[in-house]
Design a protein around this motif. Structure first.
Motif, short mmCIF file in Angstrom:
data_model
loop_
_atom_site.label_atom_id
_atom_site.label_comp_id
_atom_site.label_asym_id
_atom_site.label_seq_id
_atom_site.Cartn_x
_atom_site.Cartn_y
_atom_site.Cartn_z
N GLN A 230 12.00 -9.39 11.57
CA GLN A 230 12.62 -8.50 12.55
C GLN A 230 13.70 -9.21 13.36
OE1 GLN A 230 10.23 -7.22 15.93
NE2 GLN A 230 11.02 -5.12 15.77
N ASP A 231 13.45 -10.45 13.76
CA ASP A 231 14.44 -11.19 14.55
C ASP A 231 15.75 -11.35 13.79
OD1 ASP A 231 12.56 -11.39 16.51
OD2 ASP A 231 12.22 -13.55 16.33
N TRP A 261 5.57 -6.48 16.56
CA TRP A 261 6.75 -5.73 16.15
C TRP A 261 7.25 -4.78 17.23
CZ3 TRP A 261 9.85 -5.39 11.68
CH2 TRP A 261 9.58 -6.37 10.71
N LEU A 263 9.36 -3.61 20.19
CA LEU A 263 10.64 -4.08 20.70
C LEU A 263 10.55 -4.38 22.19
CD1 LEU A 263 13.57 -4.56 19.70
CD2 LEU A 263 14.11 -2.28 20.58
N GLU A 266 13.18 -9.31 25.46
CA GLU A 266 13.44 -10.64 24.89
C GLU A 266 14.04 -10.50 23.49
OE1 GLU A 266 13.84 -14.66 25.07
OE2 GLU A 266 13.16 -13.33 26.69
N LYS A 267 13.49 -9.62 22.67
CA LYS A 267 14.03 -9.40 21.33
C LYS A 267 15.42 -8.78 21.39
CE LYS A 267 9.66 -8.94 18.84
NZ LYS A 267 8.85 -8.11 17.93
#
Length: 321
Positions: A230-231, A261, A263, A266-267
């Motif tokens: 994901q990142d 997972w 969101l 930070e992401k």
């Protein structure tokens, strides 16, 4: 020229020009009563085989903006249980066959809008889209999907509209469809549809990210990159579309909640200050964190508001056709 290929609207394949249809929706947003006499004396029947809030209300408002009368019917709770299989021996719970019910709707309405839902038990049955196809076959009316077993086209048109009106740079935006955790298995409809429309639209760089084993049907994701990290997928994203879906291959399951997972702010730092989208309803602090939903990055309310204009654009094309 009509912006629809026929008198049905059940997928992106029914649209001749996605950009033009989205532009028409934005014209209605600027002037909701632009065609207020177009549907005068016409009725739309909205049949719900499963519950709805935004889809029901937005379609009803869109029809009224065009001068139509909208009649809402919750099939499961207000009518007889329908049978959809051909040559069925109706000795069980079903009371009326769609072959008998749908032609009656054809006498009552000018347009039929239908919301169905997958069983998440039998993939072959769900992906055959039997329910909505039987209404198309036997009603003799223009049919609009308010969500089917595999697709949610009005939601996806809404998403195109929302991206068009919020992205003003002279380049293609990077749009990421990101799987999210949930407490129960959900259909693939919204994810399938979003992927189908992003690919058909062709105005974005489209990426899908999800844990391994959550692949969608390739006929919808097409050649879009599938990234399990994901990142990595979020890097430089301009939009992140968050949605849970259950497994397609081992049909209708969630293997674990995968809380990592969800969101978070930070992401979101990995992105190009991305705008965050979701079709709603959303499980706060499961699918999306409060800090995201309550931030300036979230455009979910704007997106939901645009449901009216998507429906109005489609209904106006059917009325003119």
């Amino acid at each position: 020229m009509s912006l629809l290929k026929s008198n049905t609207f059940i997928s992106a394949a029914d649209v001749t020009d996605i950009n033009a249809l989205a532009d028409k929706a934005l014209q209605y947003k600027a002037n909701p009563l632009l065609d207020k006499a177009l549907g005068e004396g016409k009725r739309i029947g909205c049949l719900f085989l499963n519950p709805s809030m935004r889809t029901r209300l937005s379609t009803q408002i869109a029809a009224q903006n065009l001068g139509m009368e909208a009649i809402i019917f919750n099939v499961g709770s207000e009518g007889w249980q329908l049978e959809f299989e051909e040559e069925a021996i109706m000795s069980g719970k079903t009371v009326e066959h769609v072959k008998d019910a749908a032609p009656i709707f054809g006498k009552y309405f000018d347009i039929l809008a239908i919301r169905t839902f997958p069983s998440l038990v039998n993939k072959e049955d769900d992906y055959s889209e039997l329910y909505i196809k039987q209404f198309i076959k036997y009603s003799g009316l223009p049919v609009v999907s308010l969500e089917s077993a595999t697709l949610h086209p009005l939601q996806s048109l809404t998403d195109v509209i929302t991206i068009k009106e919020t992205f003003k740079e002279p380049r293609k935006p990077k749009v990421v469809l990101s799987w999210a955790p949930h407490v129960k298995p959900l259909p693939q409809c919204v994810a399938n549809s979003f992927a189908q429309w992003m690919n058909a639209w062709g105005e974005v760089d489209f990426v899908v990210t999800h844990p391994e084993d959550y692949e969608l049907d390739k006929k919808f994701t097409g050649n879009a990159p599938i990234i399990y990290d994901q990142d990595e997928a979020l890097k430089d994203a301009d939009y992140v579309y968050v949605k849970n879906w259950s497994t397609y291959n081992d049909y209708g399951k969630i293997y674990s909640n995968e809380p990592e997972w969800m969101l978070t702010a930070e992401k979101l730092k990995l992105t190009n200050n991305a705008k965050v989208m979701h079709c709603l309803p959303v499980r706060r602090n499961v699918e999306l964190s409060d800090e995201i939903l309550d931030s300036e990055n979230s455009i979910v309310t704007q997106e939901a508001g645009n449901r009216v204009w998507a429906a109005q654009a489609v209904l106006s094309e059917l009325l003119k056709g």
